[in-house]
Design a protein around this motif. Structure first.
Motif, PDB file in Angstrom:
ATOM      1  N   ASP A 375      39.956  48.883  53.800  1.00 35.13           N
ATOM      2  CA  ASP A 375      38.960  49.047  54.860  1.00 35.13           C
ATOM      3  C   ASP A 375      38.554  47.652  55.352  1.00 35.13           C
ATOM      4  O   ASP A 375      37.914  46.897  54.618  1.00 35.13           O
ATOM      5  N   PRO A 376      38.902  47.279  56.609  1.00 32.73           N
ATOM      6  CA  PRO A 376      38.579  45.945  57.107  1.00 32.73           C
ATOM      7  C   PRO A 376      37.097  45.609  57.008  1.00 32.73           C
ATOM      8  O   PRO A 376      36.731  44.460  56.790  1.00 32.73           O
ATOM      9  N   ALA A 377      36.241  46.617  57.143  1.00 38.64           N
ATOM     10  CA  ALA A 377      34.797  46.364  57.085  1.00 38.64           C
ATOM     11  C   ALA A 377      34.362  45.942  55.694  1.00 38.64           C
ATOM     12  O   ALA A 377      33.304  45.334  55.523  1.00 38.64           O
ATOM     13  N   MET A 378      35.177  46.250  54.693  1.00 39.17           N
ATOM     14  CA  MET A 378      34.818  45.929  53.315  1.00 39.17           C
ATOM     15  C   MET A 378      35.609  44.737  52.770  1.00 39.17           C
ATOM     16  O   MET A 378      35.424  44.333  51.632  1.00 39.17           O
ATOM     17  N   GLU A 379      36.516  44.184  53.561  1.00 36.68           N
ATOM     18  CA  GLU A 379      37.417  43.142  53.054  1.00 36.68           C
ATOM     19  C   GLU A 379      36.682  41.945  52.474  1.00 36.68           C
ATOM     20  O   GLU A 379      36.991  41.490  51.370  1.00 36.68           O
ATOM     21  N   LYS A 380      35.726  41.414  53.231  1.00 38.63           N
ATOM     22  CA  LYS A 380      35.048  40.204  52.770  1.00 38.63           C
ATOM     23  C   LYS A 380      34.355  40.436  51.436  1.00 38.63           C
ATOM     24  O   LYS A 380      34.475  39.617  50.508  1.00 38.63           O
ATOM     25  N   ALA A 381      33.655  41.562  51.302  1.00 33.00           N
ATOM     26  CA  ALA A 381      32.945  41.860  50.049  1.00 33.00           C
ATOM     27  C   ALA A 381      33.926  42.012  48.900  1.00 33.00           C
ATOM     28  O   ALA A 381      33.667  41.559  47.776  1.00 33.00           O
ATOM     29  N   LYS A 382      35.065  42.655  49.156  1.00 31.01           N
ATOM     30  CA  LYS A 382      36.054  42.847  48.087  1.00 31.01           C
ATOM     31  C   LYS A 382      36.696  41.521  47.682  1.00 31.01           C
ATOM     32  O   LYS A 382      36.961  41.293  46.493  1.00 31.01           O
ATOM     33  N   ILE A 383      36.953  40.658  48.658  1.00 32.73           N
ATOM     34  CA  ILE A 383      37.524  39.344  48.337  1.00 32.73           C
ATOM     35  C   ILE A 383      36.557  38.544  47.470  1.00 32.73           C
ATOM     36  O   ILE A 383      36.941  37.934  46.467  1.00 32.73           O
ATOM     37  N   ILE A 384      35.283  38.551  47.834  1.00 33.08           N
ATOM     38  CA  ILE A 384      34.273  37.832  47.051  1.00 33.08           C
ATOM     39  C   ILE A 384      34.189  38.395  45.636  1.00 33.08           C
ATOM     40  O   ILE A 384      34.156  37.644  44.649  1.00 33.08           O
ATOM     41  N   ALA A 385      34.195  39.741  45.515  1.00 33.95           N
ATOM     42  CA  ALA A 385      34.114  40.372  44.198  1.00 33.95           C
ATOM     43  C   ALA A 385      35.333  40.027  43.348  1.00 33.95           C
ATOM     44  O   ALA A 385      35.213  39.754  42.144  1.00 33.95           O
ATOM     45  N   ALA A 386      36.521  40.029  43.963  1.00 38.66           N
ATOM     46  CA  ALA A 386      37.738  39.703  43.213  1.00 38.66           C
ATOM     47  C   ALA A 386      37.728  38.247  42.753  1.00 38.66           C
ATOM     48  O   ALA A 386      38.124  37.937  41.613  1.00 38.66           O
ATOM     49  N   LEU A 387      37.282  37.346  43.625  1.00 36.14           N
ATOM     50  CA  LEU A 387      37.202  35.934  43.249  1.00 36.14           C
ATOM     51  C   LEU A 387      36.204  35.716  42.112  1.00 36.14           C
ATOM     52  O   LEU A 387      36.439  34.911  41.204  1.00 36.14           O
ATOM     53  N   GLU A 388      35.088  36.438  42.166  1.00 37.77           N
ATOM     54  CA  GLU A 388      34.101  36.311  41.088  1.00 37.77           C
ATOM     55  C   GLU A 388      34.661  36.830  39.779  1.00 37.77           C
ATOM     56  O   GLU A 388      34.504  36.217  38.719  1.00 37.77           O
ATOM     57  N   GLN A 389      35.337  37.991  39.819  1.00 32.92           N
ATOM     58  CA  GLN A 389      35.885  38.541  38.580  1.00 32.92           C
ATOM     59  C   GLN A 389      36.978  37.635  38.012  1.00 32.92           C
ATOM     60  O   GLN A 389      37.102  37.493  36.803  1.00 32.92           O
ATOM     61  N   ALA A 390      37.765  37.002  38.904  1.00 34.31           N
ATOM     62  CA  ALA A 390      38.841  36.117  38.456  1.00 34.31           C
ATOM     63  C   ALA A 390      38.330  34.702  38.183  1.00 34.31           C
ATOM     64  O   ALA A 390      39.121  33.810  37.880  1.00 34.31           O
ATOM     65  N   GLU A 391      37.007  34.514  38.288  1.00 31.68           N
ATOM     66  CA  GLU A 391      36.368  33.225  38.027  1.00 31.68           C
ATOM     67  C   GLU A 391      36.995  32.117  38.871  1.00 31.68           C
ATOM     68  O   GLU A 391      37.238  31.001  38.394  1.00 31.68           O
ATOM     69  N   GLY A 392      37.291  32.435  40.129  1.00 32.20           N
ATOM     70  CA  GLY A 392      37.819  31.446  41.060  1.00 32.20           C
ATOM     71  C   GLY A 392      39.321  31.275  41.028  1.00 32.20           C
ATOM     72  O   GLY A 392      39.882  30.542  41.849  1.00 32.20           O
TER      73      GLY A 392
END
Length: 418
Positions: A375-392
């Motif tokens: 969902d393009p509307a959710m992309e930014k939030a999902k990218i941020i969440a994935a980066l946080e879970q992967a610790e950068g």
């Protein structure tokens, strides 16, 4: 490690069952014919279980059961049924035949739990009770609050969530905190043998009606839990609806279901009037991949229980193990986490379990990682969440998002993420 003999002509289902069993700490042996099954039964050790299709190359489950009896083997046989034909199932289960059945369409939901009832626990196999494992995430605390609110009423409830997330334990907690605790709690599997009708020549009602009505009488004043309610056939749905609308039994119904139930209602394969009677309220349980902060709590509980069973000091997870566990997508959820953690505890000689001690199954049903970009509307939030879970870690984040690293960089620049 318990050996499980699989006898099935379907190669894809043999692979699916083998993967599920390996992931749960069993040692599967898969064959496709009667001749091969007889050879393998003769080699099985004590504590083994046989899972056999109703029909396979050169034989049937009933023929294999009867052969075992003649030869003196006593391994429990679980039959895989393609449809819930009452006469066929009664035939395969009569006179000490199959100990249980598994609906083929529900192999991924029923296999491990059903096998666990009959395999003799040894080594790393740990049977958990119906305790709801305490954890500290916001999502879990919201579930606890929902349990209290539902328990204070007599409303029917559907608990939505993926397999392996403890939906039955939540249902039991609603019962235990309700005013119905002095009355019976009956738990049924919607796709299991318990809801197959019995013939009653003195009744003018259907076999299915008599069976389902009997469970309502047994649970009078109490609670009836129907697991995997989406597996109810249309006939069972009709009977259940009739009983609820016409007889108004003094029984609260709590159902567990996955998200496919909502699609079934939309597609008119599940009766919408029955759905709304059953879903007077609901609880949604997020998958483990969306609540990874709970993994240390759950793992610590499992390691404590395992140490108590083995009468040995408790092992712990080091930082590398916790990080690896948080990055795994967990298609099997808490049930899969249990298997991975206990497998590591059994095979690791050290007090601390590290990432190198963990073994993740590569087989299993495909699941939405929770981060996959759809969902393009959710992309930014999902990218941020994935980066946080992967610790950068960009490579790990891209894996969670199911895109390549270069696509991740493009998306990060698009949304102004550094």
């Amino acid at each position: 490690m318990n050996k499980i003999l699989i006898v099935d002509a379907s190669e894809s289902d043999r692979r699916l069952m083998s993967g599920l069993l390996v992931k749960s700490g069993y040692e599967p042996i898969a064959v496709d014919s009667m001749e091969a099954a007889k050879e393998k039964v003769a080699e099985l050790p004590p504590g083994a279980v046989v899972v056999a299709a109703m029909k396979f190359t050169g034989g049937t489950a009933l023929e294999l059961i009867n052969w075992q009896k003649r030869e003196g083997y006593k391994f429990p046989v679980i039959a895989i049924v393609d449809n819930l034909n009452p006469l066929e199932i009664a035939d395969v289960m009569k006179d000490g035949g199959a100990v249980n059945i598994i609906q083929r369409l529900a192999i991924d939901k029923q296999l491990v739990e059903t096998v666990g009832r009959y395999a003799r626990p040894k080594n790393m196999v740990l049977q958990l009770d119906n305790t709801l494992i305490t954890r500290h995430s916001k999502a879990f605390n919201e579930i606890i609050q929902s349990i209290e609110k539902v328990a204070a009423t007599n409303a029917n409830c559907i608990i939505f969530g993926e397999s392996g997330m403890g939906k039955e334990q939540i249902a039991r907690q609603i019962y235990l905190q309700s005013s119905r605790t002095q009355k019976p709690l009956i738990v049924l599997e919607a796709g299991g043998a318990a809801l197959v009708g019995r013939h009653d020549p003195e009744s003018d009602r259907s076999e299915m009606f008599n069976r389902i009505e009997g469970y309502f009488q047994e649970a009078k004043g109490g609670t009836l839990v129907i697991k995997n309610v989406q597996l109810l056939t249309f006939e069972k749905q009709s009977v259940l609806l009739h009983i609820l609308e016409q007889e108004h039994p003094d029984v609260r119904i709590i159902c567990t279901a996955n998200s496919s139930l909502l699609k079934m209602v939309a597609d008119e394969t599940f009766r919408d009037n029955l759905f709304f009677i059953l879903r007077q309220t609901s609880i949604s349980v997020p998958p483990l991949r969306e609540t990874t902060e709970d993994i240390p709590d759950i793992a610590d509980y499992l390691l404590t229980r395992y140490a108590q069973k083995k009468l040995q000091p408790k092992k712990r997870l080091d930082a590398s193990a916790i990080k690896a566990l948080k990055l795994h997508p967990w298609p099997g959820n808490v049930r899969e986490l249990k298997d991975v953690v206990l497998f590591a505890a059994f095979h690791t000689p050290n007090d601390a379990i590290s990432a190198s001690d963990l073994s993740f199954s590569q087989s299993g049903p495909e699941t939405d990682s929770g981060f996959k970009l759809q969902d393009p509307a959710m992309e930014k939030a999902k990218i941020i969440a994935a980066l946080e879970q992967a610790e950068g870690n960009k490579t790990m984040a891209a894996k969670l998002l199911k895109i390549d690293r270069s696509s991740l960089y493009i998306k990060m620049r698009q949304y102004g993420l550094k």
